[in-house]
Enzyme design. Sequence first.
Site, PDB file in Angstrom:
ATOM      1  N   ARG A 117       0.817  -1.211   0.000  1.00  0.00           N
ATOM      2  CA  ARG A 117       0.000   0.000   0.000  1.00  0.00           C
ATOM      3  C   ARG A 117       0.853   1.264   0.000  1.00  0.00           C
ATOM      4  NH1 ARG A 117      -2.630  -0.677   4.403  1.00  0.00           N
ATOM      5  NH2 ARG A 117      -1.691   1.033   5.533  1.00  0.00           N
ATOM      6  N   TYR A 173     -13.081  20.317 -14.394  1.00  0.00           N
ATOM      7  CA  TYR A 173     -13.760  19.025 -14.459  1.00  0.00           C
ATOM      8  C   TYR A 173     -14.868  18.969 -13.408  1.00  0.00           C
ATOM      9  CZ  TYR A 173     -14.219  13.915 -14.572  1.00  0.00           C
ATOM     10  OH  TYR A 173     -14.685  12.626 -14.678  1.00  0.00           O
ATOM     11  N   ASP A 212      -4.662  21.371 -13.098  1.00  0.00           N
ATOM     12  CA  ASP A 212      -4.941  20.071 -13.700  1.00  0.00           C
ATOM     13  C   ASP A 212      -4.521  20.195 -15.165  1.00  0.00           C
ATOM     14  OD1 ASP A 212      -6.055  17.924 -15.059  1.00  0.00           O
ATOM     15  OD2 ASP A 212      -7.874  17.885 -13.843  1.00  0.00           O
TER      16      ASP A 212
HETATM   17  C1  LIG Z   1     -10.424  12.431 -16.847  1.00  0.00           C
HETATM   18  C2  LIG Z   1     -10.068  13.656 -16.125  1.00  0.00           C
HETATM   19  C3  LIG Z   1      -9.964  13.676 -14.725  1.00  0.00           C
HETATM   20  C4  LIG Z   1     -10.269  12.471 -13.893  1.00  0.00           C
HETATM   21  O1  LIG Z   1      -9.320  11.465 -14.108  1.00  0.00           O
HETATM   22  P1  LIG Z   1      -9.640   9.920 -13.835  1.00  0.00           P
HETATM   23  O2  LIG Z   1      -8.361   9.233 -14.193  1.00  0.00           O
HETATM   24  O3  LIG Z   1     -10.786   9.547 -14.722  1.00  0.00           O
HETATM   25  O4  LIG Z   1      -9.991   9.804 -12.403  1.00  0.00           O
HETATM   26  C5  LIG Z   1      -9.591  14.850 -14.122  1.00  0.00           C
HETATM   27  N1  LIG Z   1      -9.327  15.965 -14.834  1.00  0.00           N
HETATM   28  C6  LIG Z   1      -9.415  15.972 -16.182  1.00  0.00           C
HETATM   29  C7  LIG Z   1      -9.097  17.220 -16.910  1.00  0.00           C
HETATM   30  C8  LIG Z   1      -9.778  14.833 -16.869  1.00  0.00           C
HETATM   31  O5  LIG Z   1      -9.874  14.860 -18.205  1.00  0.00           O
END
Ligand SMILES: *Cc1c(COP(=O)(O)O)cnc(C)c1O
Length: 420
Positions: free
Chosen positions: A84, A137, A209
């Site tokens: 983990r 998102y 992000d």
């Molecule tokens: C897909 C996505 C997420 C979430 O990622 P997962 O791997 O599906 O949990 C977050 N931010 C953006 C911009 C995404 O395209």
Amino acid sequence: MAHSDPHASSGTSPPVPSRDPDALLFRGVGVGPSTAAVHAGEARQKPGFSITDPIFASSTYTFPDTRSIVEFIEEKQCREEYGRYGNPGERVVEEKLAALDGGEMAVLFATGMAALVGTLMAHLSAGEEVVFFDECYHRSREFCRRHLTRFGVGFREVKTGDYAAMEAAITPRTKFLVSESPTNPHLSIVDCAAFADLGRRHGVLTLIDATLCTPYNLRPLESGVDFVLHSATKYLGGHNDLLAGAVAGSRERLEPVRNLRGIMGGINSPHNAYLLERGLKTFALRMERHNSNGLTVARFLESHPRVERVFYPGLESHPYHAIAARTMCGYGGLVTFLLKDSDWQRTARVVDAVRIPRIGPSLGGVESLIEQPMVMSYWNYSPAERRSFGIPENMIRLALGIEDSADLVADLGQALDSTV
Ligand SMILES: *Cc1c(COP(=O)(O)O)cnc(C)c1O
């Protein structure tokens, strides 16, 4: 070349202590993204003289004797203890991502959302606040709006790109500023330097992000952003065959994130980490193609008589083109467009008429995908809510893969022309 010297660890970020001092990790400092994606984090010689990393399918790791345990604990030795807390394959991927993003460290999670939740939870306490740009998102915002608030963490949203509004939303309780760049599906671009500057001036952490741009097109840490987050499910993995997430930044800011992950347990299995490592080998090559397919298809759509508007930061018509051209190496494979005079049913006929892109959510894989955001992600919202999110009925989102651009253009052309 820098990579002929496996000792090379000088550069902007301090050297990471090797997990095994005898196996010189190549960190990828000062090399290009493709060299880093192929080599960073990997030992020069591996078990069994294998060129690829083995998959250590192990939940626990053993010690030769009691003294070794005490040394491991007291000297904080780099080795595995229990699954983990990490596995060797995951460490390799973390080194690759740290090298690609220019961070001291990266922490890998089971999904992008696990990375976001883990990062925010590791740094937020009751009474503090998060401010988001509103095109982030929707699941990230939902986590803050519906869940962090239950733990006494406040949540505000301001219009994407409105730095004055974001600054005005900052209070003494504000701990995090969060945005995506580019955003999805509108492809708005955040000026990472201005964003980071806002955080620095107010003593607030900043998180971008960067799933859609990837470290190939933009490295937000270099602009002073504190955390860069990726859904590695998308371009980093690149093959639509895994889920993973990662966050990169300074050691100081990421150690608490790693510690919390060890408790929450949102870790990658050794097999999944290997799939991601394998996907990363071709990351830079794939991004070149995603970028060129994006630009070619966006230009084609913009010139098509049935298309009302195209959202793509590489187009001069895009409201954020200037900042994108100044800061990004390429514009990625996501292209959003609006059809002229079309309700959702008429728009759906185009989606259903394409032959190469499959219909589905997600993006960043080698296979092109197409979807109508109103149907795929916003079906259960009222028209007024959809308007406020900027999701009209006639919007189509294309997540271009690595197919030949001429084939994609021909296919989209036949879909548009056959459904008039
Ligand atoms: C897909 C996505 C997420 C979430 O990622 P997962 O791997 O599906 O949990 C977050 N931010 C953006 C911009 C995404 O395209």
